[in-house]
Design a protein around this motif. Structure first.
Motif, PDB file in Angstrom:
ATOM      1  N   THR A 217     -26.894   9.230  21.766  1.00 51.61           N
ATOM      2  CA  THR A 217     -26.911   9.431  23.212  1.00 51.61           C
ATOM      3  C   THR A 217     -26.183   8.317  23.956  1.00 51.61           C
ATOM      4  OG1 THR A 217     -29.004  10.628  23.074  1.00 51.61           O
ATOM      5  CG2 THR A 217     -28.390   9.760  25.225  1.00 51.61           C
ATOM      6  N   SER A 218     -26.459   7.063  23.594  1.00 57.82           N
ATOM      7  CA  SER A 218     -25.837   5.950  24.307  1.00 57.82           C
ATOM      8  C   SER A 218     -24.321   5.980  24.153  1.00 57.82           C
ATOM      9  CB  SER A 218     -26.402   4.618  23.815  1.00 57.82           C
ATOM     10  OG  SER A 218     -26.186   4.467  22.419  1.00 57.82           O
ATOM     11  N   SER A 219     -23.846   6.387  22.981  1.00 57.71           N
ATOM     12  CA  SER A 219     -22.400   6.463  22.768  1.00 57.71           C
ATOM     13  C   SER A 219     -21.786   7.571  23.622  1.00 57.71           C
ATOM     14  CB  SER A 219     -22.088   6.717  21.289  1.00 57.71           C
ATOM     15  OG  SER A 219     -22.544   5.652  20.496  1.00 57.71           O
ATOM     16  N   LEU A 220     -22.477   8.701  23.724  1.00 55.72           N
ATOM     17  CA  LEU A 220     -21.974   9.793  24.553  1.00 55.72           C
ATOM     18  C   LEU A 220     -22.003   9.416  26.031  1.00 55.72           C
ATOM     19  CD1 LEU A 220     -23.638  12.822  22.740  1.00 55.72           C
ATOM     20  CD2 LEU A 220     -21.206  12.279  22.820  1.00 55.72           C
ATOM     21  N   VAL A 221     -23.060   8.717  26.453  1.00 54.34           N
ATOM     22  CA  VAL A 221     -23.125   8.251  27.846  1.00 54.34           C
ATOM     23  C   VAL A 221     -21.952   7.317  28.134  1.00 54.34           C
ATOM     24  CG1 VAL A 221     -24.436   6.826  29.475  1.00 54.34           C
ATOM     25  CG2 VAL A 221     -25.604   8.577  28.123  1.00 54.34           C
ATOM     26  N   ALA A 222     -21.615   6.475  27.174  1.00 57.69           N
ATOM     27  CA  ALA A 222     -20.482   5.566  27.353  1.00 57.69           C
ATOM     28  C   ALA A 222     -19.187   6.350  27.537  1.00 57.69           C
ATOM     29  CB  ALA A 222     -20.369   4.622  26.163  1.00 57.69           C
ATOM     30  N   LEU A 223     -19.059   7.488  26.842  1.00 54.97           N
ATOM     31  CA  LEU A 223     -17.858   8.303  26.977  1.00 54.97           C
ATOM     32  C   LEU A 223     -17.746   8.945  28.360  1.00 54.97           C
ATOM     33  CD1 LEU A 223     -17.622  10.099  23.501  1.00 54.97           C
ATOM     34  CD2 LEU A 223     -16.266   8.177  24.339  1.00 54.97           C
ATOM     35  N   LEU A 224     -18.846   9.007  29.099  1.00 56.86           N
ATOM     36  CA  LEU A 224     -18.788   9.532  30.469  1.00 56.86           C
ATOM     37  C   LEU A 224     -17.981   8.626  31.386  1.00 56.86           C
ATOM     38  CD1 LEU A 224     -22.491  10.712  30.980  1.00 56.86           C
ATOM     39  CD2 LEU A 224     -20.468  12.164  30.709  1.00 56.86           C
ATOM     40  N   LYS A 225     -17.685   7.405  30.923  1.00 56.99           N
ATOM     41  CA  LYS A 225     -16.879   6.456  31.694  1.00 56.99           C
ATOM     42  C   LYS A 225     -15.435   6.420  31.210  1.00 56.99           C
ATOM     43  CE  LYS A 225     -20.477   4.995  34.013  1.00 56.99           C
ATOM     44  NZ  LYS A 225     -20.631   5.316  35.464  1.00 56.99           N
ATOM     45  N   SER A 226     -15.082   7.290  30.287  1.00 58.55           N
ATOM     46  CA  SER A 226     -13.719   7.303  29.761  1.00 58.55           C
ATOM     47  C   SER A 226     -12.714   7.588  30.884  1.00 58.55           C
ATOM     48  CB  SER A 226     -13.584   8.379  28.679  1.00 58.55           C
ATOM     49  OG  SER A 226     -12.226   8.610  28.358  1.00 58.55           O
ATOM     50  N   PRO A 227     -11.519   6.996  30.821  1.00 61.12           N
ATOM     51  CA  PRO A 227     -10.491   7.307  31.826  1.00 61.12           C
ATOM     52  C   PRO A 227      -9.951   8.730  31.711  1.00 61.12           C
ATOM     53  CG  PRO A 227      -9.602   5.871  30.120  1.00 61.12           C
ATOM     54  CD  PRO A 227     -11.079   5.941  29.890  1.00 61.12           C
ATOM     55  N   ASP A 228     -10.228   9.396  30.592  1.00 62.31           N
ATOM     56  CA  ASP A 228      -9.747  10.758  30.369  1.00 62.31           C
ATOM     57  C   ASP A 228     -10.824  11.755  30.820  1.00 62.31           C
ATOM     58  OD1 ASP A 228      -9.132  13.312  29.122  1.00 62.31           O
ATOM     59  OD2 ASP A 228      -7.655  12.228  27.928  1.00 62.31           O
TER      60      ASP A 228
END
Length: 209
Positions: free
Chosen positions: A53-64
Motif C-alpha cells: 500500500t505505501s508503495s502504491l500511495v507513493a506512486l500517486l505522486k508520480s509526475p506521470d
C-alpha cells in the motif's frame, strides 16, 4: 503468449516474493503503457499478501498521470484502508482521470473520512466526476449526505445516480421528493419505485416500522 502471461500471473498471485513485488511496482511505473504488463501487475498487487500500500500511495505522486491513475486503481482493488489518505489527496489531482479513479477507489474502500471530499466533488457539477462520487457516497453508507443528495436531484444528468443513492441511504424524508419525481415525469418510474420499495424494506427490517 497470453496463456504464458496468465500462468505467470497466477503463480505470482499465490507466492510472489518481496523482491518480485518490488519488481512489479517498478513495472507498473515503467511499463504502464503496455496493457499486458499493467493488467498482470495489477492482478498480482491486488491479491498480494505483502505490504504494498505505501508503495502504491507513493506512486500517486508520480509526475506521470498514467502512473498515478493506475496506482489509484490498484489501491481500490487492494482494499487496504491505509490507502485512503493518499486517495483523498488525489481528489485534488490536476488530471481528471486520476481523480475519477481515486473517487472509485474511495468508494470501494468505503472510507468514511472521504465523505466530505466526495460530497464536494459531487456538488462541483462536473458530470464525469460527480456521477462516480455519488455512487461512492452510496457505498460508504453515511446517511448524513442525504440532504445534499436530495438537492442534487434537481439536476437532470445526475438524477439517476441520486435516486440509486437515495435507495441505498434514504429515509422517510426522501419519500416526498421521490414521489414528486414520478408525478412530474422527471424520474424513471421503475427506478424511483424500486428506490421507494428499498426504503420501505429497510424501515421494516431495521426498525420494524
Amino acid at each position: 503468449d497470453w496463456r504464458v502471461r496468465a500462468a505467470a500471473t497466477g503463480v505470482l498471485k499465490q507466492r510472489a516474493t518481496e523482491e518480485e513485488i518490488a519488481q512489479l511496482l517498478l513495472a507498473l511505473e515503467r511499463d504502464h503503457h503496455n496493457f499486458s504488463v499493467l493488467s498482470g501487475a495489477l492482478q498480482v498487487l491486488a491479491s498480494a499478501h505483502h505490504e504494498v500500500t505505501s508503495s502504491l500511495v507513493a506512486l500517486l505522486k508520480s509526475p506521470d498521470a498514467n502512473v498515478r491513475m493506475h496506482a489509484a486503481q490498484a489501491l481500490g482493488a487492494l482494499g487496504d484502508p491505509a490507502g485512503g489518505g493518499g486517495l483523498l489527496d488525489a481528489l485534488a489531482d490536476e488530471d481528471t482521470n486520476v481523480r475519477f479513479h481515486a473517487i472509485e477507489a474511495l468508494g470501494r474502500l468505503q472510507a468514511p473520512d472521504a465523505v466530505a471530499g466526495l460530497q464536494h466533488v459531487a456538488e462541483e457539477g462536473d458530470f464525469f466526476l460527480a456521477f462516480p462520487a455519488i455512487d461512492a457516497l452510496a457505498r460508504i453508507d453515511d446517511a448524513a449526505v442525504v440532504p445534499a443528495l436530495m438537492a442534487l436531484a434537481e439536476r437532470d444528468d445526475l438524477r439517476p445516480a441520486v435516486v440509486d443513492a437515495l435507495a441505498a441511504l434514504g429515509d422517510e424524508d426522501c419519500v416526498r421528493l421521490l414521489t414528486t419525481l414520478i408525478d412530474d415525469g422527471r424520474g424513471d418510474v421503475a427506478q424511483v419505485s424500486s428506490a421507494l420499495v428499498r426504503i420501505a424494506r429497510r424501515y421494516e427490517e431495521t426498525f420494524g416500522a
